[in-house]
Design a protein around this motif. Structure first.
Motif, PDB file in Angstrom:
ATOM      1  N   LEU A 256       0.680  -1.360   0.168  1.00 52.38           N
ATOM      2  CA  LEU A 256      -0.190   0.476  -0.425  1.00 52.38           C
ATOM      3  C   LEU A 256       1.355   1.404  -0.334  1.00 52.38           C
ATOM      4  N   VAL A 257       1.827   1.572   0.555  1.00 53.78           N
ATOM      5  CA  VAL A 257       2.649   2.858   1.157  1.00 53.78           C
ATOM      6  C   VAL A 257       3.515   2.615  -0.266  1.00 53.78           C
ATOM      7  N   ARG A 315      -1.337  23.215  -2.781  1.00 53.67           N
ATOM      8  CA  ARG A 315      -1.404  22.502  -1.926  1.00 53.67           C
ATOM      9  C   ARG A 315      -2.586  21.041  -1.606  1.00 53.67           C
ATOM     10  N   ILE A 316      -1.677  19.860  -1.583  1.00 55.04           N
ATOM     11  CA  ILE A 316      -2.210  18.376  -1.807  1.00 55.04           C
ATOM     12  C   ILE A 316      -1.732  17.550  -0.431  1.00 55.04           C
ATOM     13  N   VAL A 317      -1.537  17.031   0.751  1.00 58.09           N
ATOM     14  CA  VAL A 317      -1.209  16.229   1.501  1.00 58.09           C
ATOM     15  C   VAL A 317      -2.206  14.823   1.696  1.00 58.09           C
ATOM     16  N   LEU A 318      -1.249  13.976   1.548  1.00 59.86           N
ATOM     17  CA  LEU A 318      -2.088  12.432   2.093  1.00 59.86           C
ATOM     18  C   LEU A 318      -1.029  11.823   2.844  1.00 59.86           C
ATOM     19  N   SER A 319      -1.574  10.724   3.775  1.00 61.09           N
ATOM     20  CA  SER A 319      -1.471  10.401   5.302  1.00 61.09           C
ATOM     21  C   SER A 319      -1.558   9.040   4.721  1.00 61.09           C
ATOM     22  N   LEU A 320      -0.572   8.577   5.663  1.00 58.65           N
ATOM     23  CA  LEU A 320      -1.264   7.001   6.376  1.00 58.65           C
ATOM     24  C   LEU A 320      -0.623   6.758   7.585  1.00 58.65           C
ATOM     25  N   ARG A 321      -1.318   6.765   8.560  1.00 58.21           N
ATOM     26  CA  ARG A 321      -1.073   6.205   9.774  1.00 58.21           C
ATOM     27  C   ARG A 321      -1.308   5.015  10.441  1.00 58.21           C
ATOM     28  N   ARG A 322      -1.062   4.501  11.100  1.00 58.73           N
ATOM     29  CA  ARG A 322      -1.114   3.814  12.546  1.00 58.73           C
ATOM     30  C   ARG A 322      -1.907   3.948  13.886  1.00 58.73           C
ATOM     31  N   VAL A 323      -3.227   4.038  14.005  1.00 59.99           N
ATOM     32  CA  VAL A 323      -3.139   4.305  15.645  1.00 59.99           C
ATOM     33  C   VAL A 323      -3.703   3.261  16.004  1.00 59.99           C
ATOM     34  N   GLY A 324      -3.303   3.243  16.733  1.00 62.84           N
ATOM     35  CA  GLY A 324      -3.691   1.295  17.890  1.00 62.84           C
ATOM     36  C   GLY A 324      -3.896   0.593  16.641  1.00 62.84           C
ATOM     37  N   ASP A 325      -4.687  -0.120  16.897  1.00 61.95           N
ATOM     38  CA  ASP A 325      -5.507  -1.449  16.100  1.00 61.95           C
ATOM     39  C   ASP A 325      -5.731  -1.118  14.707  1.00 61.95           C
ATOM     40  N   SER A 326      -5.751   0.572  14.551  1.00 59.43           N
ATOM     41  CA  SER A 326      -6.568   1.652  13.121  1.00 59.43           C
ATOM     42  C   SER A 326      -5.669   1.878  12.627  1.00 59.43           C
ATOM     43  N   ILE A 327      -5.569   1.960  10.692  1.00 58.06           N
ATOM     44  CA  ILE A 327      -4.836   2.351   9.950  1.00 58.06           C
ATOM     45  C   ILE A 327      -6.679   3.654   9.268  1.00 58.06           C
ATOM     46  N   VAL A 328      -4.935   4.399   9.392  1.00 57.83           N
ATOM     47  CA  VAL A 328      -6.157   6.315   9.011  1.00 57.83           C
ATOM     48  C   VAL A 328      -5.214   6.841   7.972  1.00 57.83           C
ATOM     49  N   ILE A 329      -6.035   6.508   7.148  1.00 58.11           N
ATOM     50  CA  ILE A 329      -4.938   7.530   5.206  1.00 58.11           C
ATOM     51  C   ILE A 329      -6.303   9.082   5.777  1.00 58.11           C
ATOM     52  N   GLY A 330      -5.856  10.218   4.961  1.00 55.48           N
ATOM     53  CA  GLY A 330      -6.058  11.459   5.087  1.00 55.48           C
ATOM     54  C   GLY A 330      -5.847  12.532   3.823  1.00 55.48           C
ATOM     55  N   CYS A 331      -6.536  12.723   3.258  1.00 54.46           N
ATOM     56  CA  CYS A 331      -6.110  14.084   2.341  1.00 54.46           C
ATOM     57  C   CYS A 331      -6.669  15.181   2.292  1.00 54.46           C
ATOM     58  N   ALA A 332      -5.849  15.964   2.695  1.00 57.82           N
ATOM     59  CA  ALA A 332      -6.105  17.587   2.882  1.00 57.82           C
ATOM     60  C   ALA A 332      -5.696  18.431   1.763  1.00 57.82           C
ATOM     61  N   ASP A 333      -6.630  19.510   1.976  1.00 59.06           N
ATOM     62  CA  ASP A 333      -5.726  20.295   0.624  1.00 59.06           C
ATOM     63  C   ASP A 333      -5.806  22.236   1.214  1.00 59.06           C
ATOM     64  N   ASP A 334      -6.012  22.983   0.606  1.00 55.40           N
ATOM     65  CA  ASP A 334      -6.015  24.805   0.797  1.00 55.40           C
ATOM     66  C   ASP A 334      -6.555  24.907   0.232  1.00 55.40           C
ATOM     67  N   GLY A 335      -7.626  23.924  -1.072  1.00 55.99           N
ATOM     68  CA  GLY A 335      -8.797  24.822  -1.541  1.00 55.99           C
ATOM     69  C   GLY A 335      -9.498  26.067  -1.099  1.00 55.99           C
ATOM     70  N   LYS A 336     -10.731  25.829  -2.152  1.00 59.86           N
ATOM     71  CA  LYS A 336     -11.766  26.747  -1.865  1.00 59.86           C
ATOM     72  C   LYS A 336     -12.665  26.229  -0.942  1.00 59.86           C
ATOM     73  N   GLY A 337     -12.582  24.516  -0.396  1.00 59.54           N
ATOM     74  CA  GLY A 337     -14.083  24.058   0.274  1.00 59.54           C
ATOM     75  C   GLY A 337     -14.971  23.945  -0.034  1.00 59.54           C
ATOM     76  N   PHE A 338     -15.888  23.665   1.014  1.00 63.44           N
ATOM     77  CA  PHE A 338     -16.930  23.842   0.233  1.00 63.44           C
ATOM     78  C   PHE A 338     -18.028  24.532   1.916  1.00 63.44           C
ATOM     79  N   ASP A 339     -19.358  23.972   1.736  1.00 67.32           N
ATOM     80  CA  ASP A 339     -20.206  24.616   2.809  1.00 67.32           C
ATOM     81  C   ASP A 339     -20.602  23.848   3.095  1.00 67.32           C
ATOM     82  N   GLN A 340     -20.270  22.766   3.972  1.00 75.52           N
ATOM     83  CA  GLN A 340     -20.934  20.946   4.311  1.00 75.52           C
ATOM     84  C   GLN A 340     -22.480  20.884   4.692  1.00 75.52           C
TER      85      GLN A 340
END
Length: 391
Positions: A256-257, A315-340
């Motif tokens: 995966l990595v 800028r876009i940042v992808l991430s992968l980390r281990r938290v306890g017994d879980s795998i956490v992946i992420g995607c963060a950007d500094d773009g225009k966003g949106f109203d949830q």
């Protein structure tokens, strides 16, 4: 008696309550009655199967009516052993139906209590056993529901793994077909077009004043060949990109990595936002099942494509980390966003009316592998997506 009925007594407890020589607690499984608790304990208790509708116990299971017998002599030899009966010996019995939570559940088991014929069970015993039978029935029904949930969960997990594996296998097949067929043909066509262009150039070089018209025609032909070669190169590159999108050989070979690193490298080739990958050194994914790794890869692939296409980010940042017994992946950007809130209350449409399916596709993939999805976004302040998969 009421204090005892408020708890969930064991077969030994019930024997003491009714001054009985023995107690057998049956649960209905399909059309058979199987012993789930017995006193005195017997090594062969698990082997006894009584059919619903046959014999005294089976009749109680089918009709839902209790039975009192002053002198009973079961014919099943194993049943007689469990009751401690010698040949020709009889026993007094009290058999009560155990009902589930509702009418649809019906009878879920039978409580059978026995003792010497010299002390037969009477109406008082039957009345005292009523509340106990209610509690035992609810317990049996709850246990049956729990087993059913586990069976369905196990079956769902098996089907889910098969579905993802089949999907990835089909992607792999299409990618290989494209690679071995279309891209080979496009590469060959580009080669021949280059050769034709070179030939035309050589012919044009030998031009003289008497052949000016011929030279002009050759130049037009050469221009057409150049255009065809450009289109062939474009088709080749697009097909290669489609192959990479369909299936990641790196995921198969290196995990995966490495597959995510390859994804970032490919996305960074084009002009666009800066793309980074942050991997926690402790994020060991060796124990991640293949179908889960494939699903997480597709989720990040979709999230990155959405961010590049719609976020207008620098800028876009992808991430992968281990938290306890879980795998956490992420995607963060500094773009225009949106109203949830607006996104939840309205369909997101392109100018031409086409709906974005990015987030819904990611949510569906998360649901398949039972991963949690969290999306946080603020207009003009970017978007963060986190997916957590318990292992």
């Amino acid at each position: 008696m009421s204090a005892a009925a408020s708890s969930i007594p064991s077969a030994a407890d019930l024997a003491g309550l009714f001054e009985a020589d023995g107690v057998l607690l049956y649960a209905i499984e399909a059309q058979d009655l199987s012993i789930v608790d017995i006193w005195p304990e017997h090594a062969s208790a698990g082997s006894l199967k009584l059919q619903v509708g046959f014999g005294v116990t089976g009749l109680v299971a089918r009709t839902g009516k209790p039975v009192l017998l002053e002198a009973d002599s079961p014919r099943n030899s194993l049943h007689r052993q469990l009751l401690g009966l010698k040949p020709q010996q009889t026993v007094a019995r009290m058999c009560l139906p155990l009902r589930g939570l509702d009418e649809e559940a019906g009878v879920v088991g039978v409580l059978a209590v026995h003792r010497s014929p010299r002390r037969p069970f009477g109406p008082d015993d039957l009345e005292a056993a009523g509340p106990i039978a209610t509690v035992l029935g609810l317990r049996l029904h709850a246990e049956q529901l729990w087993r059913a949930v586990n069976r369905h969960r196990t079956e769902r997990d098996r089907l889910m793994k098969q579905a993802i594996s089949a999907q990835e296998a089909e992607r792999r097949r299409i990618a290989f077909d494209l690679h071995d067929g279309v891209t080979t043909a496009l590469a060959s066509m580009s080669f021949h077009l280059s050769a034709a262009d070179l030939t035309v150039s050589e012919l044009a070089a030998h031009d003289d004043s008497e052949a000016s018209m011929r030279a002009q025609e050759l130049e037009r032909a050469r221009a057409e060949l150049v255009s065809a070669r450009v289109l062939a190169d474009m088709a080749y590159n697009q097909t290669r990109a489609a192959i990479s999108g369909l299936h990641s050989l790196v995921l198969d070979d290196l995990g995966l990595v490495a597959a995510i690193e390859s994804l970032v490298q490919m996305a960074s080739r084009d002009e666009g936002p800066s793309i980074e990958l942050v991997v926690d050194p402790a994020a060991d994914t060796d124990d991640l099942p293949n179908h889960a790794a494939a699903a997480l890869y597709r989720i990040l692939q979709e999230a990155l494509a959405n961010a590049v296409k719609h976020a207008e980010a620098d800028r876009i940042v992808l991430s992968l980390r281990r938290v306890g017994d879980s795998i956490v992946i992420g995607c963060a950007d500094d773009g225009k966003g949106f109203d949830q809130e607006e996104r939840r209350n309205a369909r997101t449409m392109d100018a031409d009316g086409a709906q974005h399916f990015g987030l819904s596709s990611i949510a569906e993939r998360c649901a398949i592998i039972e991963a949690s999805l969290r999306v946080e976004s603020v207009p003009e302040r970017g978007t963060t997506m986190l997916v957590e998969l318990p292992l």
